[in-house]
Design an enzyme around this catalytic site. Structure first.
Site, PDB file in Angstrom:
ATOM      1  N   ASN A 114       0.913  -1.155  -0.088  1.00 36.72           N
ATOM      2  CA  ASN A 114       0.122  -0.116   0.076  1.00 36.72           C
ATOM      3  C   ASN A 114       0.803   1.386  -0.048  1.00 36.72           C
ATOM      4  O   ASN A 114       0.320   2.194   0.646  1.00 36.72           O
ATOM      5  CB  ASN A 114      -1.154  -0.141   1.111  1.00 36.72           C
ATOM      6  CG  ASN A 114      -0.446   0.097   2.385  1.00 36.72           C
ATOM      7  OD1 ASN A 114       0.962  -0.333   2.612  1.00 36.72           O
ATOM      8  ND2 ASN A 114      -1.126  -0.079   3.539  1.00 36.72           N
ATOM      9  N   HIS A 117       3.596   3.785   4.637  1.00 33.52           N
ATOM     10  CA  HIS A 117       3.299   3.896   5.989  1.00 33.52           C
ATOM     11  C   HIS A 117       3.058   5.151   6.661  1.00 33.52           C
ATOM     12  O   HIS A 117       3.809   6.149   6.232  1.00 33.52           O
ATOM     13  CB  HIS A 117       4.460   3.088   7.104  1.00 33.52           C
ATOM     14  CG  HIS A 117       4.349   3.185   8.432  1.00 33.52           C
ATOM     15  ND1 HIS A 117       3.691   2.375   9.117  1.00 33.52           N
ATOM     16  CD2 HIS A 117       4.925   3.986   9.267  1.00 33.52           C
ATOM     17  CE1 HIS A 117       3.692   2.845  10.478  1.00 33.52           C
ATOM     18  NE2 HIS A 117       4.476   3.522  10.399  1.00 33.52           N
TER      19      HIS A 117
HETATM   20  P1  ATP Z   1       0.827   1.337   8.244  1.00 40.62           P
HETATM   21  O1  ATP Z   1       1.114   1.046   9.717  1.00 40.62           O
HETATM   22  O2  ATP Z   1       1.699   0.654   7.239  1.00 40.62           O
HETATM   23  O3  ATP Z   1       0.740   2.898   7.948  1.00 40.62           O
HETATM   24  P2  ATP Z   1      -1.888   1.139   8.617  1.00 40.62           P
HETATM   25  O4  ATP Z   1      -1.857   1.570   9.981  1.00 40.62           O
HETATM   26  O5  ATP Z   1      -2.877   1.773   7.579  1.00 40.62           O
HETATM   27  O6  ATP Z   1      -0.681   0.955   7.819  1.00 40.62           O
HETATM   28  P3  ATP Z   1      -1.942  -1.579   9.937  1.00 40.62           P
HETATM   29  O7  ATP Z   1      -3.377  -2.219  10.286  1.00 40.62           O
HETATM   30  O8  ATP Z   1      -1.050  -0.878  10.870  1.00 40.62           O
HETATM   31  O9  ATP Z   1      -2.434  -0.404   8.961  1.00 40.62           O
HETATM   32  O10 ATP Z   1      -1.219  -2.690   8.893  1.00 40.62           O
HETATM   33  C1  ATP Z   1       0.198  -2.443   8.801  1.00 40.62           C
HETATM   34  C2  ATP Z   1       0.457  -2.757   7.357  1.00 40.62           C
HETATM   35  O11 ATP Z   1       0.407  -4.300   7.296  1.00 40.62           O
HETATM   36  C3  ATP Z   1      -0.434  -2.239   6.289  1.00 40.62           C
HETATM   37  O12 ATP Z   1       0.021  -0.947   5.914  1.00 40.62           O
HETATM   38  C4  ATP Z   1      -0.311  -3.419   5.053  1.00 40.62           C
HETATM   39  O13 ATP Z   1       1.082  -3.096   4.434  1.00 40.62           O
HETATM   40  C5  ATP Z   1      -0.162  -4.524   5.855  1.00 40.62           C
HETATM   41  N1  ATP Z   1      -1.316  -5.228   6.053  1.00 40.62           N
HETATM   42  C6  ATP Z   1      -2.451  -4.875   6.531  1.00 40.62           C
HETATM   43  N2  ATP Z   1      -3.480  -5.790   6.822  1.00 40.62           N
HETATM   44  C7  ATP Z   1      -3.132  -6.659   5.866  1.00 40.62           C
HETATM   45  C8  ATP Z   1      -3.910  -7.873   5.397  1.00 40.62           C
HETATM   46  N3  ATP Z   1      -4.979  -8.185   5.798  1.00 40.62           N
HETATM   47  N4  ATP Z   1      -3.166  -8.622   4.645  1.00 40.62           N
HETATM   48  C9  ATP Z   1      -1.836  -8.362   4.051  1.00 40.62           C
HETATM   49  N5  ATP Z   1      -1.055  -7.125   4.669  1.00 40.62           N
HETATM   50  C10 ATP Z   1      -1.752  -6.228   5.417  1.00 40.62           C
HETATM   51 MG    MG Z   2      -0.390   0.911  11.271  1.00 42.77          MG
END
Ligand code: ATP
Ligand code: MG
Length: 139
Positions: A114, A117
């Site tokens: 995505n 971060h």
């Molecule tokens: P980040 O921490 O990267 O800013 P976020 O806070 O929006 O993203 P988190 O829930 O913290 O989302 O998840 C961390 C990262 O893990 C996500 O950015 C994504 O790259 C990965 N991720 C999250 N959910 C999934 C999933 N269901 N399958 C695979 N990868 C995932």
């Molecule tokens: Mg996060």
């Protein structure tokens, strides 16, 4: 009171897809100043420690594998209300749900890939910034 720093990573595919410049441009246009920045390739151990908070999540090993798949750009960003404003700029975790004009909407490949971060709290912004940068490396 909310803090004035957040931490970001431009993730592997966003780097190899050539999106560093366009992403930094959006960050600049949204009013963030770069306090510290560098390019590096995470080892498995480093990625595991950085994502320790997600250790129990089902996607943890997948995430660590992805984040060690190529070079990334890490940066500390400064702006009033930095954490919330940056989360808004990057958009929802799943790019299909991200709003038009957000970084993830424009540059992400998928939920895992995505593009960027962004810290989710002032506490995590402080931890994440210090994970990569000493005081002497911040301006
Ligand atoms: P980040 O921490 O990267 O800013 P976020 O806070 O929006 O993203 P988190 O829930 O913290 O989302 O998840 C961390 C990262 O893990 C996500 O950015 C994504 O790259 C990965 N991720 C999250 N959910 C999934 C999933 N269901 N399958 C695979 N990868 C995932
Ligand atoms: Mg996060």
């Amino acid at each position: 009171m909310s803090g004035n720093i957040t931490f970001t990573i431009i993730k592997p595919f966003a780097v190899s897809d050539g999106h560093i410049g366009p992403i930094l441009n959006k960050i600049h246009t949204a009013g963030f100043k770069i306090s510290a920045m560098r390019m590096l390739w995470l080892t498995q151990g480093e990625a595991e420690r950085f994502y320790e908070v997600h250790k129990e999540r089902p996607f943890y090993s997948d995430l660590v594998e992805f984040m060690t798949s190529g070079p990334i750009v890490v940066a500390v960003l400064k702006k009033e209300n930095a954490v919330a404003d940056y989360r808004k700029l990057i958009g929802a975790t799943d790019p299909e749900k991200a709003e038009e004009g957000t970084i993830r909407k424009e540059f992400a490949r998928s939920l895992r890939e995505n593009a960027v971060h962004g810290s989710d709290s002032d506490e995590n912004a402080a931890f994440e910034g210090s994970f990569f940068f000493s005081g002497l490396q911040r301006f």
